[in-house]
Design a protein around this motif. Structure first.
Motif, PDB file in Angstrom:
ATOM      1  N   GLY A 571     -54.974  11.883  36.598  1.00 30.21           N
ATOM      2  CA  GLY A 571     -54.973  13.021  37.508  1.00 30.21           C
ATOM      3  C   GLY A 571     -56.301  13.231  38.214  1.00 30.21           C
ATOM      4  O   GLY A 571     -56.417  14.128  39.062  1.00 30.21           O
ATOM      5  N   ASP A 572     -57.304  12.410  37.901  1.00 32.29           N
ATOM      6  CA  ASP A 572     -58.610  12.552  38.530  1.00 32.29           C
ATOM      7  C   ASP A 572     -58.631  11.708  39.794  1.00 32.29           C
ATOM      8  O   ASP A 572     -59.002  10.525  39.779  1.00 32.29           O
ATOM      9  N   MET A 573     -58.176  12.288  40.894  1.00 35.95           N
ATOM     10  CA  MET A 573     -58.096  11.557  42.157  1.00 35.95           C
ATOM     11  C   MET A 573     -59.431  11.519  42.888  1.00 35.95           C
ATOM     12  O   MET A 573     -59.509  10.991  43.999  1.00 35.95           O
ATOM     13  N   ARG A 574     -60.471  12.017  42.271  1.00 31.28           N
ATOM     14  CA  ARG A 574     -61.796  11.947  42.864  1.00 31.28           C
ATOM     15  C   ARG A 574     -62.608  10.811  42.239  1.00 31.28           C
ATOM     16  O   ARG A 574     -63.398  10.155  42.929  1.00 31.28           O
ATOM     17  N   SER A 575     -62.438  10.612  40.925  1.00 30.95           N
ATOM     18  CA  SER A 575     -63.141   9.532  40.235  1.00 30.95           C
ATOM     19  C   SER A 575     -62.187   8.925  39.219  1.00 30.95           C
ATOM     20  O   SER A 575     -62.293   9.152  38.014  1.00 30.95           O
ATOM     21  N   PRO A 576     -61.215   8.127  39.683  1.00 29.70           N
ATOM     22  CA  PRO A 576     -60.187   7.575  38.786  1.00 29.70           C
ATOM     23  C   PRO A 576     -60.768   6.542  37.828  1.00 29.70           C
ATOM     24  O   PRO A 576     -61.763   5.883  38.127  1.00 29.70           O
ATOM     25  N   SER A 577     -60.123   6.404  36.655  1.00 27.14           N
ATOM     26  CA  SER A 577     -60.612   5.458  35.646  1.00 27.14           C
ATOM     27  C   SER A 577     -59.499   4.781  34.863  1.00 27.14           C
ATOM     28  O   SER A 577     -59.724   3.732  34.253  1.00 27.14           O
ATOM     29  N   ARG A 588     -51.823   2.232  44.564  1.00 27.47           N
ATOM     30  CA  ARG A 588     -50.640   3.070  44.500  1.00 27.47           C
ATOM     31  C   ARG A 588     -50.691   3.881  43.199  1.00 27.47           C
ATOM     32  O   ARG A 588     -51.070   3.361  42.150  1.00 27.47           O
ATOM     33  N   GLY A 589     -50.296   5.151  43.343  1.00 24.69           N
ATOM     34  CA  GLY A 589     -50.352   5.979  42.156  1.00 24.69           C
ATOM     35  C   GLY A 589     -49.975   7.428  42.457  1.00 24.69           C
ATOM     36  O   GLY A 589     -49.100   7.709  43.303  1.00 24.69           O
ATOM     37  N   LEU A 590     -50.624   8.339  41.799  1.00 25.36           N
ATOM     38  CA  LEU A 590     -50.280   9.757  41.861  1.00 25.36           C
ATOM     39  C   LEU A 590     -50.383  10.314  43.266  1.00 25.36           C
ATOM     40  O   LEU A 590     -49.513  11.070  43.709  1.00 25.36           O
ATOM     41  N   ALA A 614     -48.556   3.719  32.375  1.00 18.86           N
ATOM     42  CA  ALA A 614     -49.599   4.499  33.017  1.00 18.86           C
ATOM     43  C   ALA A 614     -49.348   4.596  34.498  1.00 18.86           C
ATOM     44  O   ALA A 614     -48.644   3.758  35.095  1.00 18.86           O
ATOM     45  N   MET A 615     -49.918   5.603  35.112  1.00 15.46           N
ATOM     46  CA  MET A 615     -49.868   5.770  36.571  1.00 15.46           C
ATOM     47  C   MET A 615     -51.301   6.038  37.032  1.00 15.46           C
ATOM     48  O   MET A 615     -51.952   6.949  36.543  1.00 15.46           O
ATOM     49  N   SER A 616     -51.762   5.226  37.939  1.00 12.94           N
ATOM     50  CA  SER A 616     -53.124   5.399  38.430  1.00 12.94           C
ATOM     51  C   SER A 616     -53.210   6.605  39.353  1.00 12.94           C
ATOM     52  O   SER A 616     -52.209   7.222  39.692  1.00 12.94           O
ATOM     53  N   ALA A 617     -54.432   6.923  39.763  1.00 15.55           N
ATOM     54  CA  ALA A 617     -54.633   8.056  40.636  1.00 15.55           C
ATOM     55  C   ALA A 617     -54.188   7.810  42.050  1.00 15.55           C
ATOM     56  O   ALA A 617     -53.952   8.742  42.823  1.00 15.55           O
TER      57      ALA A 617
END
Length: 733
Positions: A571-577, A588-590, A614-617
């Protein structure tokens, strides 16, 4: 008081079972003693260092200090002097329980006058060695001229010498006794002895001098007062006699001893009043007799009068003869006429005699009445005279009282004058020397053992103060117990810091301490809701790099190993990990789903080594918060619940961003990750305040990167994390 309990919104309801979800190490609030021990253990090196420093300074100071010698003399102070003569003192008597007398004596022992007297007796005022010994003040009075002090500065040096003696003197009364110790301390043992003895002797001398001066002053004052009261007494006596002569006041002595004098008019009035009473009685009797004489022959005097009775007897005889003649003769018979003539003459004689008796009675009555009136007039005159005398006697009594008062005062002063004259020549003293001071053989200070004990105690106090100060300044979380105490949140568990490798590598090892820690968190999480682990929850923290992503990954992995279908969303679409853990890109992701794409399968990837999806940001949007304000996130979670048992969201940090608040408000609850030994509690409280303001349900707190060796409970946590590991490794080997 817990700060967050005040900030919590009314709508917030703690999760059911949250208290039961805490681990054993933060079950109950630590006692005050345990808190002190924890602080002492954490900052033990600060306390040890402060103690060692103070101890070293104490040793150095003791070795550098000048040896001081204390001499002690003992005196006895009696509350009252032995009475050689039997008289009362001029001062007020003091009760046995009154300590005012002794406190006054202690104050006199430390008086400046006594100190200056001792300094003069020992010739200290001009002694250069004495002032050098104690470091005399640097003033013009201490300037040397031809090797000697100037005479003009003697008063100032006398004052300075007395103050030096007072500064080094102590007066110590013995408890429950009349003994007082006089202690003097100086670098010279013989000098200390001389001062202590001189102090005791001069105190006795000043005490005697004070009594003599007091007696002499009292005699002079009494002598002046005697002359004054003698003049007052003479003047009042002259005034009394003059007033009595002017007002013609004559008093007779009292009838009995001690009775007051009485005026002479009192006796005269009493005698005349008694005579008036007797005259009144006589007048009443004479008046009664006179009133009876109003009818002829009716009075008792007429009946008892001899002449009247004889005449009546003769008339009776003649009347009898006349009656006999009338039997035989006519009234005109000459013999009968002669008898009748005699009877008439006797009747006239009786009337004359009765008239004479009545006149005598009237005269007697008039005489008694006149006597009564004369006496009554005189009594009235004496009454008026007595009343006037009473009025004059008021002023006379005032003068008499003044004479009596002056006489009593004069007699009392004269008696006291005689007594003080006797007392002035006796010369008794109520202070006695019990023990004179001897020359001290050993220094009283410095005392190495006492100084070392004081240094150690001072070092411990200083170290404790520094430890508490550092503890107050340090707002980090050093122990799991502080989470509940400072934040008011249940502690789901504490996770140790990974010593080697990445967190993912540690999670792949079922025997690692990280897995044990998150397994404890998973167990506690199962008690937060009625149906166990929440179906959807987010993991957030105060700031980045606190271990929230590791916590989200570890909980998702633990749920997957428990045979649950789990999906982890970055859920961290500013600094995804999360995409880095799966070795994929975040093209592709959230963010794609939030912008309108509905194909979820194309947005997820599988992490087979951990057994979860898992789903990336997704692509980083210009403003992630705008994407989270709509209902797309809630729609995503609902659709994922159709396929997965649990949805775990790795949320951004709370501070400065609205993303975490928007995400946490869409899930069943939020888990808050706090980095041990790093994050400040004030920042955590501020972040939690924001979450609670958004009506986010907080499931609990996870303490990450915890190092047991830095905690007061280090041994317990080391034991918990490593128990049985070495045995298992030995068996596998």
């Amino acid at each position: 008081m817990n700060i967050l309990s005040e900030l919590r919104s009314p709508e917030y309801v703690p999760p059911r079972g949250s208290l039961r979800a805490t681990t054993q190490e933060d079950g109950d609030t630590s006692s005050v003693l345990q808190d002190y021990l924890r602080i002492a253990s954490r900052w033990r090196w600060v306390i040890i260092g402060a103690t060692a420093t103070c101890l070293l300074l104490g040793i150095v100071a003791t070795l550098l200090m000048t040896p001081l010698y204390t001499a002690k003399s003992t005196i006895e102070i009696s509350r009252e002097a032995d009475q050689v003569v039997n008289f009362q003192g001029a001062e007020r008597e003091v009760s046995a329980a009154d300590q005012e007398f002794y406190q006054t004596q202690y104050g006199l022992l430390r008086s400046r006058t006594l100190a200056e007297r001792v300094a003069n007796e020992l010739n200290l005022v001009d002694d250069q060695q004495f002032f050098e010994m104690f470091g005399g003040p640097d003033t013009p009075a201490f300037e040397l001229t031809n090797g000697r002090y100037a005479a003009s500065g003697r008063p100032m040096r006398e004052r300075a010498a007395g103050q030096i003696l007072l500064d080094n003197l102590s007066v110590d009364p013995a408890r429950l006794s009349r003994l007082v110790e006089i202690n003097f301390t100086s670098p010279d043992a013989d000098f200390s002895m001389r001062v202590a003895n001189a102090w005791a002797k001069n105190f006795i001398q000043t005490n005697l001098e004070r009594k003599v001066q007091s007696t002499s002053y009292g005699r002079e004052q009494l002598q002046q007062q005697l002359a004054e009261y003698k003049d007052r007494l003479d003047e009042s006596q002259r005034q009394l006699v003059g007033y009595a002569s002017a007002q013609e006041i004559i008093n007779l002595p009292g009838q009995t001893e001690g009775s007051p004098d009485r005026p002479i008019v009192v006796d005269t009035l009493a005698a005349l009043n008694q005579a008036l009473t007797s005259a009144t009685a006589d007048r009443i009797a004479a008046e009664a007799t006179f009133r009876e004489a109003g009818g002829e022959g009716a009075t008792g005097q007429a009946l008892t009068n001899m002449a009247i009775n004889n005449l009546r007897s003769q008339r009776a005889e003649l009347a009898a003869q006349y009656s006999q003649m009338m039997v035989r003769f006519e009234p005109g018979y000459p013999a009968a006429a002669a008898i009748q003539s005699q009877i008439e003459e006797i009747d006239r004689a009786i009337d004359r005699e009765e008239a004479r008796v009545a006149g005598a009675l009237e005269a007697e009555y008039r005489q008694a009445l006149q006597r009564e009136q004369n006496l009554e007039a005189r009594v009235n005159e004496l009454k008026q005279e007595y009343l006037g005398l009473r009025r004059r006697a008021i002023q006379y009594n005032i003068y008499q009282q003044e004479v009596d008062t002056n006489q009593a005062l004069y007699d009392g002063l004269l008696q006291r004058f005689k007594e003080i004259g006797v007392a002035g020549g006796v010369g008794v003293n109520n202070v006695a020397i019990v023990d004179l001071a001897d020359t001290p053989q050993a220094p009283s200070s410095p005392n190495l053992l006492i100084n070392l004990a004081v240094s150690i105690l001072g070092g411990l106090i200083l170290g404790a103060a520094m430890a508490f100060a550092l503890e107050q300044l340090d707002e980090g979380f050093t122990d799991p117990t502080e989470v509940k105490r400072k934040l008011g949140l249940p502690l789901l568990g504490s996770v140790p810091k990974a010593q080697e490798g990445t967190p993912k590598e540690a999670l792949l090892d079922p025997k690692s301490e990280l897995v044990d820690g998150y397994l404890s968190v998973y167990t506690s999480l199962g008690f937060t809701t009625e149906h166990g682990v929440p179906r959807s929850f987010a993991v957030t923290s105060t700031r980045p790099a606190e271990g929230k992503s590791t916590t989200a990954l570890a909980l998702a992995t633990t749920l997957a190993r428990a045979r649950r279908k789990v999906i982890l969303i970055d859920g961290d679409m500013r600094s995804p990990s999360v995409h880095q853990l799966g070795g994929v890109d975040h093209d592709r992701g959230l963010s794609n789903f939030l912008t309108g794409e509905n194909d979820i399968d194309s947005l997820i990837f599988h992490m087979d080594d951990l057994g979860l999806t898992a789903m990336s940001a997704g692509p980083i949007p210009p403003n992630a918060a705008e994407l989270l304000t709509g209902n797309r996130l809630s729609t995503l979670i609902e659709r994922l619940h159709e396929t997965y048992d649990h949805v775990v969201i790795d949320s951004p940090p709370v501070m400065g961003l609205a993303d975490a608040l928007l995400i946490a408000s869409r899930v069943d609850g939020a888990i808050y990750a706090v980095e041990a030994h790093g994050t400040r509690s004030t920042h955590v409280k501020t972040a939690l305040n924001r979450l609670l303001g958004a009506n986010v349900r907080l499931l609990g707190c996870v303490l990450t990167k915890f190092e047991a060796r830095k905690s007061f409970y280090g041994y317990g946590y080391e034991y918990g994390y490593g128990y049985g590991r070495e045995d298992r490794e030995g068996e596998l080997a």
